[in-house]
Enzyme design. Structure first.
Site, mmCIF file in Angstrom:
data_model
loop_
_atom_site.group_PDB
_atom_site.id
_atom_site.type_symbol
_atom_site.label_atom_id
_atom_site.label_comp_id
_atom_site.label_asym_id
_atom_site.label_seq_id
_atom_site.Cartn_x
_atom_site.Cartn_y
_atom_site.Cartn_z
ATOM 1 N N GLU A 54 0.831 -1.210 0.000
ATOM 2 C CA GLU A 54 0.000 0.000 0.000
ATOM 3 C C GLU A 54 0.859 1.251 0.000
ATOM 4 O O GLU A 54 1.931 1.288 0.616
ATOM 5 C CB GLU A 54 -0.947 0.033 1.197
ATOM 6 C CG GLU A 54 -0.263 0.292 2.531
ATOM 7 C CD GLU A 54 -1.236 0.657 3.640
ATOM 8 O OE1 GLU A 54 -1.437 1.874 3.873
ATOM 9 O OE2 GLU A 54 -1.754 -0.263 4.278
ATOM 10 N N LYS A 143 -8.242 -4.124 10.509
ATOM 11 C CA LYS A 143 -6.955 -3.528 10.841
ATOM 12 C C LYS A 143 -7.027 -3.030 12.280
ATOM 13 O O LYS A 143 -7.700 -2.037 12.576
ATOM 14 C CB LYS A 143 -6.654 -2.373 9.883
ATOM 15 C CG LYS A 143 -5.462 -1.518 10.254
ATOM 16 C CD LYS A 143 -5.335 -0.343 9.281
ATOM 17 C CE LYS A 143 -4.287 0.661 9.743
ATOM 18 N NZ LYS A 143 -4.161 1.790 8.790
#
Length: 226
Positions: A54, A143
């Site tokens: 990412e 997350k």
């Protein structure tokens, strides 16, 4: 004892993202990377075994970096954006070739928008209420952020009430040395930031750090299998 209330239905995780996560559940966070250098770092990560990368949107020209990674890396790598704070950014990421939306928070509008556009989503959650709301909105993984604040005791508590097929992914302060304690508590993977990559470091350093994390992950799994 798990029951029908453990997981909002339907739970349909993004197939390509989950395949990459199964191959290597370590998400590389390249915060601060620039378009001119991102491919070298991405290739170093891929060579080490990473399959999810990412680029946070507070990096320099992040969409250009995402596009460059998507063009350069094999199809088995998922490229996405982190620090996605607004729903309109989801379309920008998708048009750049991104396939994953990562957030520091659990904004359900962003989650739903990502899923509607066919992207995987990993929202940041810090409470069970946020976790179940994120799942109900279509989150692929949870997350757990910030992991250094939540700690392993929270991972263990969540694992007791969240269905085992939902991946728990601590992010924040994760190192090769402390992954084993999180995995023992029930974590399934990790988001890796400054211990893997810091803005300005060269690709050789990224490769060295990546190999250390991969080796630690393999050791953790060997220990867990005993």
């Amino acid at each position: 004892m798990q029951n029908e209330f453990d997981l909002p239905k339907p739970y349909h995780p993004h197939a390509r993202f989950m395949a990459a996560f199964a191959s290597c559940p370590l998400i590389a966070i390249l915060r601060g990377v620039t378009p001119s250098e991102v491919v070298a770092h991405g290739q170093a990560l891929h060579d080490a075994g990473f399959r999810i990368v990412e680029v946070p949107l507070n990096s320099p020209d992040p969409l250009a970096s995402i596009a460059a990674l998507r063009k350069a890396l094999p199809a088995d790598v998922i490229v996405g954006a982190g620090t996605v704070l607004r729903t309109e950014f989801v379309g920008d990421v998708a048009r750049a070739g991104g396939e994953l939306i990562v957030m520091p928070h659990g904004d359900t509008d962003i989650i739903r928008t990502a899923k509607e556009q066919g992207l995987a989503c990993a929202p940041g959650v810090a409470t069970p209420t946020e976790a179940f709301a994120a799942l109900a909105s279509g989150a692929d993984v949870l997350k757990m952020f910030p992991a250094e604040q939540l700690g392993t005791h929270v991972v263990k508590a969540w694992r007791a009430v969240i269905a085992k097929r939902v991946p728990l992914v601590p992010v924040g302060g994760v190192t090769p040395e402390n992954m084993n304690t999180f995995v023992a508590a029930g974590a399934n993977g990790f988001g890796l930031g400054s211990a893997l990559y810091r803005a300005g470091q060269d690709a050789a350093t990224t490769a060295e750090h990546a190999r250390a994390f991969i080796a630690a992950w393999r050791d953790v799994n060997k220990e867990a299998a005993r």
